[in-house]
Design a protein around this motif. Structure first.
Motif, PDB file in Angstrom:
ATOM      1  N   PHE A   1     -25.279  50.569 -24.246  1.00  0.00           N
ATOM      2  CA  PHE A   1     -25.801  52.016 -24.666  1.00  0.00           C
ATOM      3  C   PHE A   1     -27.134  52.415 -25.264  1.00  0.00           C
ATOM      4  O   PHE A   1     -27.929  53.903 -24.880  1.00  0.00           O
ATOM      5  CB  PHE A   1     -24.470  52.634 -25.309  1.00  0.00           C
ATOM      6  N   TRP A   2     -27.338  51.578 -25.903  1.00  0.00           N
ATOM      7  CA  TRP A   2     -28.550  51.933 -26.600  1.00  0.00           C
ATOM      8  C   TRP A   2     -29.444  51.480 -25.714  1.00  0.00           C
ATOM      9  O   TRP A   2     -31.113  51.756 -26.373  1.00  0.00           O
ATOM     10  CB  TRP A   2     -28.865  51.394 -28.282  1.00  0.00           C
ATOM     11  N   GLU A   3     -29.679  50.218 -25.358  1.00  0.00           N
ATOM     12  CA  GLU A   3     -30.633  50.089 -24.373  1.00  0.00           C
ATOM     13  C   GLU A   3     -31.135  51.187 -22.566  1.00  0.00           C
ATOM     14  O   GLU A   3     -31.819  51.407 -23.151  1.00  0.00           O
ATOM     15  CB  GLU A   3     -30.250  48.973 -23.503  1.00  0.00           C
ATOM     16  N   ILE A   4     -30.179  52.021 -22.735  1.00  0.00           N
ATOM     17  CA  ILE A   4     -30.238  52.950 -22.057  1.00  0.00           C
ATOM     18  C   ILE A   4     -30.756  53.529 -22.801  1.00  0.00           C
ATOM     19  O   ILE A   4     -31.809  54.810 -22.167  1.00  0.00           O
ATOM     20  CB  ILE A   4     -28.706  53.225 -21.398  1.00  0.00           C
ATOM     21  N   GLN A   5     -30.397  53.695 -23.728  1.00  0.00           N
ATOM     22  CA  GLN A   5     -31.468  55.358 -24.489  1.00  0.00           C
ATOM     23  C   GLN A   5     -32.594  54.935 -24.907  1.00  0.00           C
ATOM     24  O   GLN A   5     -33.475  55.561 -25.635  1.00  0.00           O
ATOM     25  CB  GLN A   5     -30.810  55.675 -25.828  1.00  0.00           C
ATOM     26  N   GLY A   6     -33.287  53.891 -24.545  1.00  0.00           N
ATOM     27  CA  GLY A   6     -34.600  53.352 -25.088  1.00  0.00           C
ATOM     28  C   GLY A   6     -34.309  52.710 -25.978  1.00  0.00           C
ATOM     29  O   GLY A   6     -35.722  52.037 -26.846  1.00  0.00           O
ATOM     30  N   SER A   7     -33.820  51.922 -27.291  1.00  0.00           N
ATOM     31  CA  SER A   7     -33.547  50.779 -28.362  1.00  0.00           C
ATOM     32  C   SER A   7     -32.753  49.325 -28.027  1.00  0.00           C
ATOM     33  O   SER A   7     -32.030  49.714 -27.149  1.00  0.00           O
ATOM     34  CB  SER A   7     -32.890  51.789 -29.220  1.00  0.00           C
ATOM     35  N   SER A   8     -32.997  48.553 -28.881  1.00  0.00           N
ATOM     36  CA  SER A   8     -32.330  47.557 -28.879  1.00  0.00           C
ATOM     37  C   SER A   8     -32.183  47.707 -29.758  1.00  0.00           C
ATOM     38  O   SER A   8     -31.923  47.808 -30.938  1.00  0.00           O
ATOM     39  CB  SER A   8     -33.080  46.305 -28.857  1.00  0.00           C
ATOM     40  N   LEU A   9     -30.312  47.366 -30.139  1.00  0.00           N
ATOM     41  CA  LEU A   9     -29.500  46.818 -30.796  1.00  0.00           C
ATOM     42  C   LEU A   9     -29.748  46.003 -31.914  1.00  0.00           C
ATOM     43  O   LEU A   9     -30.067  44.729 -31.503  1.00  0.00           O
ATOM     44  CB  LEU A   9     -28.539  47.167 -30.035  1.00  0.00           C
ATOM     45  N   LYS A  10     -29.975  46.561 -33.258  1.00  0.00           N
ATOM     46  CA  LYS A  10     -30.348  45.261 -34.519  1.00  0.00           C
ATOM     47  C   LYS A  10     -28.577  45.605 -34.392  1.00  0.00           C
ATOM     48  O   LYS A  10     -28.799  46.508 -35.602  1.00  0.00           O
ATOM     49  CB  LYS A  10     -31.671  45.837 -35.243  1.00  0.00           C
ATOM     50  N   ILE A  11     -28.695  44.372 -35.584  1.00  0.00           N
ATOM     51  CA  ILE A  11     -26.499  44.772 -36.010  1.00  0.00           C
ATOM     52  C   ILE A  11     -27.324  44.048 -37.491  1.00  0.00           C
ATOM     53  O   ILE A  11     -28.002  43.504 -37.755  1.00  0.00           O
ATOM     54  CB  ILE A  11     -26.033  43.677 -35.709  1.00  0.00           C
ATOM     55  N   PRO A  12     -26.853  45.728 -38.392  1.00  0.00           N
ATOM     56  CA  PRO A  12     -27.352  45.298 -39.404  1.00  0.00           C
ATOM     57  C   PRO A  12     -26.679  44.203 -40.549  1.00  0.00           C
ATOM     58  O   PRO A  12     -25.445  43.809 -40.321  1.00  0.00           O
ATOM     59  CB  PRO A  12     -26.682  46.668 -40.345  1.00  0.00           C
ATOM     60  N   ASN A  13     -27.025  43.919 -41.846  1.00  0.00           N
ATOM     61  CA  ASN A  13     -26.417  42.856 -43.068  1.00  0.00           C
ATOM     62  C   ASN A  13     -25.921  43.873 -43.857  1.00  0.00           C
ATOM     63  O   ASN A  13     -26.790  44.495 -44.667  1.00  0.00           O
ATOM     64  CB  ASN A  13     -27.158  41.985 -42.935  1.00  0.00           C
ATOM     65  N   VAL A  14     -24.395  43.695 -43.979  1.00  0.00           N
ATOM     66  CA  VAL A  14     -24.024  44.594 -45.471  1.00  0.00           C
ATOM     67  C   VAL A  14     -23.128  43.695 -46.578  1.00  0.00           C
ATOM     68  O   VAL A  14     -22.936  42.256 -45.569  1.00  0.00           O
ATOM     69  CB  VAL A  14     -22.710  44.856 -44.896  1.00  0.00           C
ATOM     70  N   GLU A  15     -24.136  43.581 -47.624  1.00  0.00           N
ATOM     71  CA  GLU A  15     -23.252  42.263 -48.431  1.00  0.00           C
ATOM     72  C   GLU A  15     -23.601  40.776 -47.976  1.00  0.00           C
ATOM     73  O   GLU A  15     -23.342  40.065 -47.711  1.00  0.00           O
ATOM     74  CB  GLU A  15     -21.465  42.452 -48.738  1.00  0.00           C
ATOM     75  N   ARG A  16     -24.429  40.667 -47.280  1.00  0.00           N
ATOM     76  CA  ARG A  16     -25.255  39.182 -47.270  1.00  0.00           C
ATOM     77  C   ARG A  16     -24.384  38.444 -45.556  1.00  0.00           C
ATOM     78  O   ARG A  16     -24.374  36.985 -45.361  1.00  0.00           O
ATOM     79  CB  ARG A  16     -25.297  38.018 -48.105  1.00  0.00           C
TER      80      ARG A  16
ATOM     81  N   CYS B   1     -29.554  61.025 -18.946  1.00  0.00           N
ATOM     82  CA  CYS B   1     -28.585  62.416 -19.245  1.00  0.00           C
ATOM     83  C   CYS B   1     -27.508  61.916 -19.452  1.00  0.00           C
ATOM     84  O   CYS B   1     -27.327  60.596 -19.043  1.00  0.00           O
ATOM     85  CB  CYS B   1     -28.935  63.159 -17.470  1.00  0.00           C
ATOM     86  N   PRO B   2     -26.790  62.445 -20.131  1.00  0.00           N
ATOM     87  CA  PRO B   2     -25.145  62.182 -20.333  1.00  0.00           C
ATOM     88  C   PRO B   2     -24.125  62.018 -19.025  1.00  0.00           C
ATOM     89  O   PRO B   2     -23.792  61.175 -20.191  1.00  0.00           O
ATOM     90  CB  PRO B   2     -24.993  63.729 -21.049  1.00  0.00           C
ATOM     91  N   LYS B   3     -24.392  62.149 -17.998  1.00  0.00           N
ATOM     92  CA  LYS B   3     -23.733  62.204 -17.474  1.00  0.00           C
ATOM     93  C   LYS B   3     -23.901  60.651 -16.660  1.00  0.00           C
ATOM     94  O   LYS B   3     -23.522  59.709 -16.779  1.00  0.00           O
ATOM     95  CB  LYS B   3     -24.246  62.835 -16.010  1.00  0.00           C
ATOM     96  N   CYS B   4     -25.258  60.211 -16.353  1.00  0.00           N
ATOM     97  CA  CYS B   4     -25.543  59.329 -16.083  1.00  0.00           C
ATOM     98  C   CYS B   4     -25.347  58.247 -17.495  1.00  0.00           C
ATOM     99  O   CYS B   4     -24.689  56.730 -17.261  1.00  0.00           O
ATOM    100  CB  CYS B   4     -27.034  58.605 -16.363  1.00  0.00           C
ATOM    101  N   VAL B   5     -25.679  58.225 -18.819  1.00  0.00           N
ATOM    102  CA  VAL B   5     -24.365  56.824 -19.739  1.00  0.00           C
ATOM    103  C   VAL B   5     -23.271  57.231 -20.436  1.00  0.00           C
ATOM    104  O   VAL B   5     -22.981  55.849 -19.697  1.00  0.00           O
ATOM    105  CB  VAL B   5     -25.460  57.643 -21.676  1.00  0.00           C
ATOM    106  N   MET B   6     -22.867  58.434 -19.284  1.00  0.00           N
ATOM    107  CA  MET B   6     -20.915  58.310 -19.706  1.00  0.00           C
ATOM    108  C   MET B   6     -20.919  57.545 -18.677  1.00  0.00           C
ATOM    109  O   MET B   6     -20.047  56.898 -18.702  1.00  0.00           O
ATOM    110  CB  MET B   6     -20.298  58.943 -19.427  1.00  0.00           C
ATOM    111  N   ALA B   7     -21.250  57.130 -17.592  1.00  0.00           N
ATOM    112  CA  ALA B   7     -20.961  56.854 -15.907  1.00  0.00           C
ATOM    113  C   ALA B   7     -21.067  54.890 -16.566  1.00  0.00           C
ATOM    114  O   ALA B   7     -20.912  54.340 -15.724  1.00  0.00           O
ATOM    115  CB  ALA B   7     -21.474  57.193 -14.952  1.00  0.00           C
ATOM    116  N   GLU B   8     -22.747  54.803 -16.699  1.00  0.00           N
ATOM    117  CA  GLU B   8     -22.523  53.702 -17.357  1.00  0.00           C
ATOM    118  C   GLU B   8     -21.858  53.172 -18.548  1.00  0.00           C
ATOM    119  O   GLU B   8     -21.391  51.476 -18.140  1.00  0.00           O
ATOM    120  CB  GLU B   8     -24.357  54.142 -17.082  1.00  0.00           C
ATOM    121  N   CYS B   9     -21.333  54.393 -19.558  1.00  0.00           N
ATOM    122  CA  CYS B   9     -20.582  52.993 -20.526  1.00  0.00           C
ATOM    123  C   CYS B   9     -19.289  52.837 -20.212  1.00  0.00           C
ATOM    124  O   CYS B   9     -18.321  51.820 -20.722  1.00  0.00           O
ATOM    125  CB  CYS B   9     -20.903  54.039 -21.741  1.00  0.00           C
TER     126      CYS B   9
END
Length: 1240
Positions: free
Chosen positions: A86-101, A322-330
């Motif tokens: 989803f975020w790759e389609i949006q042009g971003s790479s997913l980075k998973i946060p660290n919470v409490e180490r 567009c929202p339609k393409c993102v929804m169809a792909e996801c």
């Protein structure tokens, strides 16, 4: 940590038992079947040679990524891949946060938010702290707000698209700003199938591929392709903007990013292809403000940036969907998961070198020294880990027919040695066991790989086989030829459906896309998770040379401890036939293909009864009867629908894929339904309504060679012991007489006599059991108890016997009493909960019945509940005493063992609440008792007053109450002393200060008392420095008080003479007690009396000293000096005691401050010995200054009273001395003496 399940049964047969494999397995089945799997250790001498040709054995293993095997971990990885896409389609790479180490579990966060009511509900109720608590984060660190922020920027946009909302794109890129976040690389699970991939293509992302390579120019100009180069070469996704496409743009469309995204200038676009009318916004249907018109990179639709929800402030850079393409792909459905094949081919040697090297490097120790427990815990840790991706290879399902079995085979290809001949014919040879005479599979002609023909398995550490049951729910046997152990986990057949329910409940996402997931052998689940949900699991370590057997429908899984070689095959015995029939019904519901036709197998065995042993023939007869009855019922239903046409068909000659039901995929044999107009359609009779839409007249029945006429027309024979209708049953005694007559007359053995003996034996057993039940009722001696169902079955069995037994009436009466008891018990359970006494009475009646009644357990649970509730009520409502905390904890612990009910839950909640409140107040009281910052009495009184309302015995509150009482008594003592007639004594104040410091209460008067005591100590120290000599053995009070015993021998002079124990304080010699010292009048009176005694003693002492001898002569004699040595020349005489001392033992008298030093006859200094000069003799002015300071003290000291008396005595002496010196009798001689001295 992983907790190993209990061990499965292990059997060690003797040589006699080992000689009959299937017979021995049938013998141990009642025990082993309860665990699902068991291990068999052959006799020590049974060691078959390894028959594989090692040099020619080459295989390609499977690739296994451990954390993709576990069901719950795979669900999380699938979810992360969806968000990453989803975020790759949006042009971003997913980075998973660290919470409490630790890395944030996005899937669990999303699931918890959904379970709590959704994002809006949680924000409205401010329940993010509860979300953090459910995710096992510590409280009190504002983690809820942090989780909300991560959810809003990572998950919430994805969830909105999933729900179909028009949330387009976050205009911020939150992932790029977090340096500590871990970039997520998709696992591409659906693409890794059991098909060998191209050697030039790396493992790609989780999406469909297009066999078109992008050019280097495309990669450079397309930022998405450029970012994806980290995943290696290979085709990218079409429709997501990852492949350059020719698009037409308006020349004046400044806001459209074609020249940025594709790399073409507007001038290079052919003008003929410009379609001005098509560039309109899909939302507002207008084409104005084209500088703000945004073109989708997926579908070429246009949108104004201000028409989107939410609107975009500016034209985004890079790829946009567009929202339609993102929804169809996801929302694209996931593909089925499976293993992929490795690209490298191994020999046994090369695979072993790789496996041993991997294990040694991983555990950093030699492979044979790694404990199996460590490997097991590490395996399940890796399987459940999202962060660690460990990949292993497993040579599984290798066909022994192609590569050769590990056991010797008599196939004529090579000559076998005598030893190999022995093992080649052994029933435990996995090539022989499936085709033994007692085995069902020997009647199947085809060589079914894996079932009749063994499969080989070459494993390495962590390589695993997932949860599964064997095809057709058959038995399986696995033999480990050599290598490191193989760890197994098993679940018995009665818990198979429970395991499936648990896995579907915990991972519904996987079963939605793959309903037959558990038949694919690609999914694990931690045994601890299954056991936590009530699934019984056992384990074992299979070592080299050991067999592991799995029973019908017993789920099993496991992994390899290291490099090893195993072989496995299926087999079926007579007891498997009912399970095999149930399996076909199960497959029909799942629409799963069968490996072979169960109907064909039964009919084939029934057609050749001479080839069956007795047990197998009996089992086939029962199965054939069920089969015929079911077929008759189905054909009758077919006739009722009007289908009368039938044709014969030799189904056994057709391939399986040409006789499978189109609906349920079952392989047909006895019959099938077909259509003249739809020759490609075929269904079994269970799905006669699903064939086609043609009229019934076009449909016809395809009969197997055993058609309707060939089926047995008569019902099965009646039970052997049922008498013909209309005949009265004889008495048991008559049957006994007949049997006795046949024995006495030696009748020949025949079927009728056998039936008589069998019937008589059953009757005797029934009579014996009935007598046991009846005698236990009469005598009260416990007998083996029966359940109600068993009692009914026993009575039914007695009624069905062809003889009359007198005990039937008594058993019937017992059953009636049991039913009456059941009715009473149900009435008691459904009514208002009775007291423990009534329940105990019912239970005692039930125990006397000698029958296990289901209601008895409910009554026991109800009794336990009532007894516990009664105890709780008696404890909490008792007015005489409060409840101690240990008693309360004991009640709560006992309540956990009681079956839950509304009343128990209410009582438990009340107890828990009371305990929590009591513990909170105990902690508060403990803090007050131990805190450095003490609290005032008012605060403690308020705490105690509030705690009084808690009906519990609180030890810390009691201690706090006692401390408060002591504090109030202390304050009263201080007020009494301060308000007395005299200033308080120093000793009293010191005692109060010591007591006050030990109290855990803040006392305002304590600081004032400490100041007073400190001032008094300061004054006494100053007075001591004024009067006492350095290292003096006297106290200040001794120096200041009169020496009442001056004329006695018990003075301190005896101490110098080493006569200890005779010394008394001067205060004691004055006759003053500790109480007298507190009374100023008593001190003055005692001082005056002591002064008079001192004068008298001094006079006596002077008179005695005057009688002392002249200077002692040198030489031996009595000692005189303090050193105790004889006299010597140059000794000094004390002016008071007239004793003589060595000049070296005492200090010489001071000559004063006269300069120059006077002659010896002018010396006016008098020598006083150390025993007579007890203290310094300060000037009167210094003493008066001390008295002035004393008057300012609000404290009375005994030394002060003594100093006042001493000063008064000194002033009185001074006045008398002045009067004497001024008298004429003394003044005249003094003047003459002064004149004479002046003349000299």
């Amino acid at each position: 940590d992983f907790l190993p399940p209990p061990e499965c049964p292990v059997f060690e047969p003797s040589w006699a038992e080992f000689s009959d494999p299937l017979g021995y397995i049938a013998k141990i089945r009642p025990i082993a079947e309860k665990s699902g799997i068991c291990k068999i250790r052959p006799p020590a001498d049974w060691q078959p040679p390894f028959a594989v040709e090692v040099d020619n054995f080459r295989f390609t293993p499977r690739i296994q990524r451990l954390n993709e095997l576990e069901a719950q971990t795979r669900v999380k990885l699938n979810y992360l891949d969806q968000i990453a896409k989803f975020w790759e389609i949006q042009g971003s790479s997913l980075k998973i946060p660290n919470v409490e180490r630790r890395i944030l579990d996005l899937y669990s966060l999303s699931k918890v938010v959904m379970e709590e009511g959704g994002y809006e509900a949680i924000c409205k109720d401010r329940r993010w702290a509860r979300v953090a608590q459910r995710l096992a984060y510590p409280s009190g660190k504002n983690i809820g707000s942090l989780l909300r922020a991560h959810y809003e920027r990572i998950i919430y946009p994805y969830e909105m698209y999933q729900s179909g909302a028009n949330l387009v794109q976050c205009n911020t890129r939150p992932f790029e700003s977090e340096e500590k976040d871990r970039e997520y690389k998709p696992h591409s699970i659906p693409l890794r199938q059991s098909v060998q991939p191209s050697k030039f293509n790396s493992y790609g992302r989780r999406a469909k591929r297009l066999q078109q390579e992008p050019t280097e120019e495309d990669i450079e100009k397309n930022p998405e392709l450029k970012k994806l180069q980290i995943y290696g070469a290979g085709p990218k996704m079409l429709g997501l903007g990852l492949v350059a496409k020719d698009k037409t743009l308006l020349p004046h469309a400044v806001g459209r990013r074609r020249h940025d995204a594709v790399g073409r200038s507007p001038s290079s676009i052919p003008s003929a292809s410009l379609q001005v009318d098509s560039y309109i916004c899909r939302i507002c249907s207008r084409g104005d403000e084209d500088d703000k018109l945004l073109l989708c990179d997926g579908c070429d639709d246009n949108y104004h940036i201000f028409c989107l929800l939410p609107p975009l402030p500016e034209i985004p850079k890079g790829i946009w969907r567009c929202p339609k393409c993102v929804m169809a792909e996801c929302k694209r459905p996931p593909e089925a998961f499976g293993f992929e094949q490795a690209t490298r081919e191994y020999t046994l040697q090369s695979f072993g070198e790789m496996a041993d090297s991997f294990k040694a490097d991983y555990f950093n120790m030699p492979v044979h020294m790694v404990p199996t427990e460590l490997v097991e815990k590490e395996f399940w840790r890796l399987v459940n880990s999202i962060e660690e991706d460990v990949t292993v290879e497993y040579g599984a399902d290798i066909h022994s027919k192609e590569f050769g079995s590990g056991f010797p085979i008599s196939d004529g290809k090579r000559k076998l040695s005598p030893e190999e001949e022995e093992y080649a014919g052994s029933g435990w040879n996995l090539n022989v066991m499936p085709v033994l005479k007692q085995s069902v599979l020997c009647h199947i002609n085809a060589d079914i790989s894996g079932m009749k023909v063994p499969w080989l398995y070459v494993g390495m550490v962590f390589s695993a086989f997932c949860w599964h049951i064997e095809d057709h729910w058959s038995y399986s046997i696995n033999y480990l030829h050599w290598g490191e152990p193989k760890t197994w986990y098993g679940v018995p057949s009665f818990a198979a459906e429970h395991l499936e329910e648990v896995m579907k409940k915990l991972t519904p996402e996987l079963f939605e896309s793959q309903p037959d997931l558990l038949h694919q052998l690609v999914t694990l689940m931690n045994p601890n998770t299954l056991m936590a949900h009530g699934v019984p699991v056992v384990r074992t370590n299979q070592c080299a040379g050991e067999f592991v057997i799995t029973f019908p429908r017993a789920y099993h899984s496991g992994f390899n401890q290291g490099y090893n070689f195993a072989e496995a095959v299926n087999f079926c015995t007579a007891d498997w036939l009912p399970a095999g029939r149930q399996c076909i019904e199960h497959y029909r519901r799942l629409r799963r293909y069968c490996v072979f036709s169960h109907e064909e197998l039964i009919c084939k065995m029934a057609a050749c009864p001479e080839k069956l042993d007795l047990n197998l023939a009996a089992a086939v007869h029962k199965e054939m009867f069920v089969l015929v009855q079911e077929e008759r019922k189905l054909r009758k239903a077919l006739l009722e629908k009007g289908i009368t046409e039938a044709e014969r068909e030799a189904f056994e000659l057709l391939p399986d894929d040409e006789r499978q039901c189109d609906k349920c995929k079952t392989t047909c044999f006895l019959s099938a339904l077909a259509c003249y107009d739809c020759p490609q359609c075929l269904v079994c009779l269970y799905h006669m309504d699903d064939l086609c839409k043609c009229p019934r007249s076009k449909q016809y029945l395809r009969l197997g060679r055993r058609g309707v006429g060939a089926l047995p027309p008569h019902p099965p024979p009646p039970p052997a012991h049922t008498p013909p209708p209309g005949c009265a049953r004889p008495a048991l005694e008559e049957l006994r007489a007949l049997e006795s007559e046949a024995r006495e007359r030696k009748f020949p053995e025949n079927e009728l006599l056998h039936r008589l003996k069998g019937c008589l034996g059953q009757a005797e057993r029934c009579v014996s059991e009935a007598l046991g039940l009846i005698s236990s009722q009469e005598t009260g001696v416990p007998a083996p108890s029966l359940t109600v169902e068993e009692l009914r079955a026993f009575l039914e069995q007695m009624n069905q016997l062809p003889c009359v037994m007198h005990q039937i009436g008594e058993v019937q009466a017992l059953l009636e009493r049991v039913e009456v008891f059941q009715a009473e018990a149900r009435a008691a359970l459904e009514s208002v909960p009775p007291g423990p006494g009534a329940l105990r009475g019912l239970l005692e009646r039930g125990a006397r019945l000698g029958v296990e009644v289901p209601e008895s357990r409910r009554l026991e649970r109800q009794l336990a509940q009532a007894a516990w509730l009664e105890e709780v009520t008696a404890t909490l409502r008792s007015p005489r005493a409060r409840v101690p905390l240990p008693v309360m904890r004991g009640l709560i612990q006992a309540g956990r063992t009681v079956a839950p009910s509304p009343a128990v839950d209410v009582a438990m909640a009340e107890l828990q609440e009371l305990l929590t409140i009591a513990q909170r107040w105990e902690e508060k009281a403990q803090m007050c008792l131990e805190a450095r910052q003490k609290h005032p009495p008012a605060t403690l009184a308020a705490i105690i007053k509030e705690a009084e309302n808690i009906p519990a015995l609180l030890p810390n509150i009691q201690a706090l109450k006692e401390a408060l009482a002591k504090a109030r008594a202390w304050i009263a003592d201080v007020e009494e002393i301060q308000n007395g007639d005299h200033y308080p004594c120093l000793d009293d104040l010191e005692g109060l200060v010591a007591v006050g410091r030990d109290l855990p209460v803040r006392l305002e008067e304590l600081r004032q008392l400490e100041v007073q005591v400190g001032t008094a100590h300061s004054w006494r120290d100053k007075a001591s420095r004024t009067f006492l000599k350095k290292n003096s053995c006297y106290t200040l009070l001794e120096v200041l008080c009169p020496c009442a015993d001056a004329g006695s021998d018990s003075s301190k002079r005896l101490k110098w003479r080493q006569e200890p124990g005779l010394y008394k304080l001067d205060a004691e010699s004055l006759g003053l007690s500790a109480q007298d010292l507190r009374d100023p009048g008593a001190v003055i009176v005692a001082f005056k009396e002591g002064e008079q005694k001192e004068k008298e003693g001094m006079l006596r002492l002077r008179h005695a000293n005057a009688q002392k001898a002249t200077p002692p002569l040198p030489g031996p004699g009595p000692p005189s000096c303090v050193c105790g040595q004889p006299a010597s020349p140059g000794m000094l005489q004390c002016q008071l005691c007239r004793d003589w001392f060595h000049g070296a033992c005492v200090a010489w008298p001071r000559l004063g401050s006269q300069k120059p030093s006077p002659a010896w006859w002018e010396w006016d200094a008098k020598f006083l010995c150390p025993l007579c000069q007890r203290s310094r003799r300060p000037r009167l002015e210094t003493i008066l200054a001390l008295l002035v300071a004393l008057q300012k003290l609000p404290v009375r000291l005994p030394e002060g009273e003594a100093l006042q008396c001493l000063t008064e005595r000194a002033i009185t002496w001074q006045d008398r001395a002045r009067q004497l010196l001024a008298s004429p009798d003394v003044a005249g001689p003094l003047e003459r003496l002064a004149a004479l001295r002046h003349r000299l």
